[in-house]
Motif scaffolding. Structure first.
Motif, PDB file in Angstrom:
ATOM      1  N   UNK A   1      32.359  31.551  49.035  1.00 34.99           N
ATOM      2  CA  UNK A   1      32.333  30.615  50.156  1.00 34.99           C
ATOM      3  C   UNK A   1      30.899  30.313  50.574  1.00 34.99           C
ATOM      4  N   UNK A   2      30.048  31.332  50.559  1.00 37.14           N
ATOM      5  CA  UNK A   2      28.637  31.117  50.932  1.00 37.14           C
ATOM      6  C   UNK A   2      27.967  30.162  49.954  1.00 37.14           C
ATOM      7  N   UNK A   3      28.181  30.353  48.646  1.00 42.10           N
ATOM      8  CA  UNK A   3      27.580  29.480  47.641  1.00 42.10           C
ATOM      9  C   UNK A   3      28.083  28.050  47.793  1.00 42.10           C
ATOM     10  N   UNK A   4      29.372  27.886  48.052  1.00 48.92           N
ATOM     11  CA  UNK A   4      29.930  26.541  48.237  1.00 48.92           C
ATOM     12  C   UNK A   4      29.352  25.891  49.488  1.00 48.92           C
ATOM     13  N   UNK A   5      29.222  26.655  50.563  1.00 52.26           N
ATOM     14  CA  UNK A   5      28.673  26.129  51.810  1.00 52.26           C
ATOM     15  C   UNK A   5      27.230  25.680  51.618  1.00 52.26           C
TER      16      UNK A   5
ATOM     17  N   UNK B   1      40.680  31.344  43.018  1.00 50.15           N
ATOM     18  CA  UNK B   1      39.881  30.913  44.165  1.00 50.15           C
ATOM     19  C   UNK B   1      38.636  30.169  43.699  1.00 50.15           C
ATOM     20  N   UNK B   2      37.979  30.687  42.663  1.00 50.05           N
ATOM     21  CA  UNK B   2      36.772  30.038  42.136  1.00 50.05           C
ATOM     22  C   UNK B   2      37.079  28.644  41.613  1.00 50.05           C
ATOM     23  N   UNK B   3      38.203  28.482  40.914  1.00 47.99           N
ATOM     24  CA  UNK B   3      38.581  27.172  40.389  1.00 47.99           C
ATOM     25  C   UNK B   3      38.859  26.186  41.517  1.00 47.99           C
ATOM     26  N   UNK B   4      39.579  26.628  42.543  1.00 42.94           N
ATOM     27  CA  UNK B   4      39.868  25.746  43.677  1.00 42.94           C
ATOM     28  C   UNK B   4      38.596  25.344  44.408  1.00 42.94           C
ATOM     29  N   UNK B   5      37.678  26.291  44.586  1.00 45.12           N
ATOM     30  CA  UNK B   5      36.416  25.975  45.252  1.00 45.12           C
ATOM     31  C   UNK B   5      35.589  24.990  44.430  1.00 45.12           C
ATOM     32  N   UNK B   6      35.614  25.152  43.115  1.00 43.57           N
ATOM     33  CA  UNK B   6      34.890  24.218  42.254  1.00 43.57           C
ATOM     34  C   UNK B   6      35.424  22.797  42.427  1.00 43.57           C
ATOM     35  N   UNK B   7      36.748  22.663  42.466  1.00 42.53           N
ATOM     36  CA  UNK B   7      37.349  21.340  42.635  1.00 42.53           C
ATOM     37  C   UNK B   7      37.003  20.741  43.999  1.00 42.53           C
ATOM     38  N   UNK B   8      37.037  21.566  45.036  1.00 39.52           N
ATOM     39  CA  UNK B   8      36.710  21.083  46.379  1.00 39.52           C
ATOM     40  C   UNK B   8      35.249  20.640  46.451  1.00 39.52           C
ATOM     41  N   UNK B   9      34.365  21.478  45.906  1.00 36.17           N
ATOM     42  CA  UNK B   9      32.933  21.157  45.930  1.00 36.17           C
ATOM     43  C   UNK B   9      32.653  19.890  45.123  1.00 36.17           C
TER      44      UNK B   9
END
Length: 224
Positions: A56-60, A185-193
């Motif tokens: 989450x920190x990296x995505x933020x 979770x990593x895959x979903x965050x990648x798609x969101x980002x």
């Protein structure tokens, strides 16, 4: 779609007007984010405990503090519509001349005003704020920016669809790659980002140097 204030076209103190610098920043941002996500999935960060907070920190950081942060290098894709209380109908060139410059008509406007009116004119009748003088600067939809936003958004959908298709192929061949919750979770965050940053990445990648459009680069070359 780039920020019109060239003083804001800086990232970490670096002038980002040159397109090649923006492209380097885009590639570097995605590489750092991708390597970080892969290292998290590889359990390199397990010493810090649960890896989710690191994701989450990296995505933020990428979305809100990096080159893609809203309104920094690229104008915001969110354009709120204003609804002033007093409105009037504007359609013909004469009406636009009276609305924007307070002249009696198009022919009575100066050459510069006529050029600006012809450049901005679109066929149709528009409902505009009554306080439409040059000094008040009414909100006018920029057709070029709207087109760039739409084009970047459509290309983002194509890129996301391509990415999802390729990932579906990979996971169909190697289903064991999604056995851990942190992988999902990593895959979903990648798609969101990607959905948030790709439209701005496309603008940063394609927009030319603002100095080329203003003729500043040509003047520098002639002096050289």
């Amino acid at each position: 779609m780039l920020n019109t204030n060239t003083a804001n076209l800086r990232f970490l103190g670096i002038d980002m007007q040159a397109r090649w610098r923006r492209r380097v920043a885009v590639v570097a941002s995605y590489i750092v984010f991708g390597v970080a996500m892969l290292s998290i999935q590889a359990q390199i960060w397990d010493a810090f405990g649960h890896p989710y907070w690191v994701m989450w920190v990296m995505s933020f950081v990428l979305v809100f503090l990096g080159v893609f942060r809203d309104g920094a290098l690229v104008k915001s894709f969110f354009v709120p519509k204003q609804a002033p209380a007093e409105m009037l109908m504007v359609g013909s060139l004469d009406e636009w001349a009276r609305y924007r410059y307070g002249t009696t008509g198009f022919e009575e406007s100066s050459a510069e005003q006529q050029e600006d009116l012809l450049k901005r004119y679109r066929v149709g009748t528009y409902l505009m704020p009554r306080s439409g003088s040059r000094e008040h600067r009414p909100w006018l939809p920029d057709e070029r920016e709207a087109g760039e936003r739409d084009r970047a958004s459509r290309r983002t959908l194509v890129l996301l669809g391509t990415y999802l298709t390729s990932m579906a192929g990979v996971y169909s061949i190697h289903p064991d790659r999604l056995t851990k919750t942190q992988d999902v979770v990593a895959l979903l965050l990648q798609l969101i980002v990607m959905a948030i940053t790709l439209p701005k990445a496309i603008v940063l990648w394609e927009e030319p140097d603002p100095r080329e459009e203003s003729g500043e680069m040509e003047l520098i070359d002639k002096k050289a």
